[in-house]
Write a protein that holds these residues in place. Structure first.
Motif, PDB file in Angstrom:
ATOM      1  N   PRO A 135       0.807  -1.256  -0.044  1.00  0.00           N
ATOM      2  CA  PRO A 135      -0.027  -0.075   0.130  1.00  0.00           C
ATOM      3  C   PRO A 135       0.885   1.193  -0.071  1.00  0.00           C
ATOM      4  O   PRO A 135       1.960   1.368   0.753  1.00  0.00           O
ATOM      5  CB  PRO A 135      -0.817  -0.160   1.250  1.00  0.00           C
ATOM      6  N   PRO A 136       0.214   2.414  -0.770  1.00  0.00           N
ATOM      7  CA  PRO A 136       1.052   3.597  -0.617  1.00  0.00           C
ATOM      8  C   PRO A 136       1.136   4.048   0.893  1.00  0.00           C
ATOM      9  O   PRO A 136       0.089   4.099   1.561  1.00  0.00           O
ATOM     10  CB  PRO A 136       0.199   4.523  -1.557  1.00  0.00           C
ATOM     11  N   LEU A 137       2.142   4.685   1.183  1.00  0.00           N
ATOM     12  CA  LEU A 137       2.247   5.424   2.572  1.00  0.00           C
ATOM     13  C   LEU A 137       2.127   6.743   2.588  1.00  0.00           C
ATOM     14  O   LEU A 137       2.115   7.723   3.681  1.00  0.00           O
ATOM     15  CB  LEU A 137       3.469   4.943   3.272  1.00  0.00           C
ATOM     16  N   ASP A 138       2.295   7.441   1.232  1.00  0.00           N
ATOM     17  CA  ASP A 138       2.304   9.025   1.183  1.00  0.00           C
ATOM     18  C   ASP A 138       1.091   9.387   0.647  1.00  0.00           C
ATOM     19  O   ASP A 138       0.782  10.747   0.522  1.00  0.00           O
ATOM     20  CB  ASP A 138       3.484   9.376   0.579  1.00  0.00           C
ATOM     21  N   THR A 139       0.130   8.798   0.089  1.00  0.00           N
ATOM     22  CA  THR A 139      -1.087   9.236  -0.555  1.00  0.00           C
ATOM     23  C   THR A 139      -2.203   8.088  -0.669  1.00  0.00           C
ATOM     24  O   THR A 139      -1.833   6.898  -0.179  1.00  0.00           O
ATOM     25  CB  THR A 139      -0.654   9.621  -1.969  1.00  0.00           C
ATOM     26  N   GLU A 140      -3.393   8.609  -1.104  1.00  0.00           N
ATOM     27  CA  GLU A 140      -4.635   7.453  -1.091  1.00  0.00           C
ATOM     28  C   GLU A 140      -4.435   6.958  -2.471  1.00  0.00           C
ATOM     29  O   GLU A 140      -3.882   7.329  -3.320  1.00  0.00           O
ATOM     30  CB  GLU A 140      -5.768   8.279  -0.829  1.00  0.00           C
ATOM     31  N   VAL A 141      -4.993   5.576  -2.367  1.00  0.00           N
ATOM     32  CA  VAL A 141      -5.042   4.982  -3.638  1.00  0.00           C
ATOM     33  C   VAL A 141      -5.840   5.723  -4.594  1.00  0.00           C
ATOM     34  O   VAL A 141      -7.064   6.187  -4.077  1.00  0.00           O
ATOM     35  CB  VAL A 141      -5.560   3.473  -3.462  1.00  0.00           C
ATOM     36  N   PRO A 142      -5.491   6.013  -5.850  1.00  0.00           N
ATOM     37  CA  PRO A 142      -6.311   7.324  -6.769  1.00  0.00           C
ATOM     38  C   PRO A 142      -7.558   6.769  -7.363  1.00  0.00           C
ATOM     39  O   PRO A 142      -7.603   6.848  -8.465  1.00  0.00           O
ATOM     40  CB  PRO A 142      -5.094   7.559  -7.638  1.00  0.00           C
ATOM     41  N   PHE A 143      -8.544   6.542  -6.521  1.00  0.00           N
ATOM     42  CA  PHE A 143      -9.820   6.499  -6.971  1.00  0.00           C
ATOM     43  C   PHE A 143     -10.304   7.809  -7.273  1.00  0.00           C
ATOM     44  O   PHE A 143      -9.757   8.903  -6.679  1.00  0.00           O
ATOM     45  CB  PHE A 143     -10.951   5.880  -6.033  1.00  0.00           C
TER      46      PHE A 143
ATOM     47  N   HIS B  45      -1.544   4.442   4.126  1.00  0.00           N
ATOM     48  CA  HIS B  45      -1.471   5.793   4.312  1.00  0.00           C
ATOM     49  C   HIS B  45      -3.020   6.252   4.926  1.00  0.00           C
ATOM     50  O   HIS B  45      -4.171   5.588   4.498  1.00  0.00           O
ATOM     51  CB  HIS B  45      -1.373   6.515   2.828  1.00  0.00           C
ATOM     52  N   HIS B  46      -2.950   6.926   5.791  1.00  0.00           N
ATOM     53  CA  HIS B  46      -4.119   7.969   6.305  1.00  0.00           C
ATOM     54  C   HIS B  46      -3.625   9.418   6.607  1.00  0.00           C
ATOM     55  O   HIS B  46      -2.662   9.433   7.287  1.00  0.00           O
ATOM     56  CB  HIS B  46      -4.828   7.262   7.419  1.00  0.00           C
ATOM     57  N   ILE B  47      -4.412  10.221   6.484  1.00  0.00           N
ATOM     58  CA  ILE B  47      -3.753  11.618   6.891  1.00  0.00           C
ATOM     59  C   ILE B  47      -3.439  11.981   8.259  1.00  0.00           C
ATOM     60  O   ILE B  47      -2.665  12.839   8.614  1.00  0.00           O
ATOM     61  CB  ILE B  47      -4.979  12.721   6.200  1.00  0.00           C
ATOM     62  N   PHE B  48      -4.286  10.918   9.078  1.00  0.00           N
ATOM     63  CA  PHE B  48      -4.123  11.039  10.593  1.00  0.00           C
ATOM     64  C   PHE B  48      -3.125  10.106  11.118  1.00  0.00           C
ATOM     65  O   PHE B  48      -3.093   9.698  12.297  1.00  0.00           O
ATOM     66  CB  PHE B  48      -5.269  10.867  11.442  1.00  0.00           C
ATOM     67  N   GLY B  49      -2.274   9.873  10.017  1.00  0.00           N
ATOM     68  CA  GLY B  49      -1.091   8.647  10.438  1.00  0.00           C
ATOM     69  C   GLY B  49      -1.159   7.338  10.031  1.00  0.00           C
ATOM     70  O   GLY B  49      -2.366   6.772   9.898  1.00  0.00           O
ATOM     71  N   ALA B  50      -0.100   6.682   9.155  1.00  0.00           N
ATOM     72  CA  ALA B  50      -0.273   5.548   8.554  1.00  0.00           C
ATOM     73  C   ALA B  50      -0.564   4.623   9.525  1.00  0.00           C
ATOM     74  O   ALA B  50       0.079   4.433  10.650  1.00  0.00           O
ATOM     75  CB  ALA B  50       1.445   5.228   8.080  1.00  0.00           C
ATOM     76  N   SER B  51      -1.214   3.603   9.065  1.00  0.00           N
ATOM     77  CA  SER B  51      -1.882   2.724  10.113  1.00  0.00           C
ATOM     78  C   SER B  51      -1.940   1.332   9.651  1.00  0.00           C
ATOM     79  O   SER B  51      -1.715   0.935   8.378  1.00  0.00           O
ATOM     80  CB  SER B  51      -3.365   3.115  10.498  1.00  0.00           C
TER      81      SER B  51
END
Length: 205
Positions: free
Chosen positions: A59-67, A117-123
């Motif tokens: 999974p990407p750690l710096d952005t969302e999967v680009p749907f 990735h999540h804006i409130f911390g990679a989880s």
């Protein structure tokens, strides 16, 4: 937090929302600027987006999967998930239940070492389960206010969610009002009402 916890939250929410009269869905959802239909779409989209974030092998750690997320009207929620209005509110709730099931499945099957990735911390998968539970519990609160329904989720579920995502929240208060306070939705005696809030998704172990 487990896949079973998330499944419980989603099933309780769907069961409650099935009680709403068909004519109520165009009203505002509590304090939100969205109507109840849009709010269920938004909740479905939250659960879907958390599921797909865990989907790639790495999974990407710096952005969302680009749907592609889009708004159906100015001020409406930006979603990738939209329900077919011709299916009525029963179909809308199927969309919610299906999106929840996707996240439940991903939490069950994704190795605990994975981070996304999540804006409130990679989880990790447990963190995404907890995020899905928060979204489900508090947006069902918004919906219940708009639809005229009573909603009090299990205290143990709220307590575990607070412990996972809101480490600074009070521990000596009723868990459900505390979760509403932690998400800026309610007063809590002895604590200033929050005008901004966030959770902390990073694993702490």
């Amino acid at each position: 937090m487990t896949a079973d916890d998330l499944d419980q939250a989603v099933q309780l929410a769907v069961a409650l929302l099935r009680e709403a009269p068909p004519q109520a869905w165009d009203g505002k959802a509590g304090s939100l600027e969205w109507d109840c239909w849009e709010t269920v779409e938004h909740l479905s989209d939250d659960l879907f987006s958390y599921a797909v974030q865990l989907g790639p092998r790495t999974p990407p750690l710096d952005t969302e999967v680009p749907f592609a997320w889009e708004r159906r009207r100015p001020g409406g929620p930006a979603n990738a998930v939209h329900a077919d209005r011709s299916a009525g509110h029963a179909g809308l709730l199927q969309v919610l239940e299906a999106s929840g099931a996707l996240l439940v499945a991903m939490v069950r099957t994704t190795p605990s070492r994975i981070r996304a990735h999540h804006i409130f911390g990679a989880s990790d998968p447990e963190g995404f389960a907890a995020m899905g539970i928060v979204e489900t519990l508090v947006h069902t609160h918004d919906l219940a206010e708009g639809l005229g329904l009573a909603w009090t989720p299990p205290a143990a579920l709220c307590s575990r969610t607070l412990a996972r995502l809101f480490p600074d929240a009070p521990r000596n208060t009723d868990p459900w009002p505390t979760l509403l306070w932690a998400t800026g939705r309610a007063e809590l005696p002895g604590h200033a009402r929050l005008t901004t809030w966030r959770w902390y998704g990073e694993p702490r172990r």
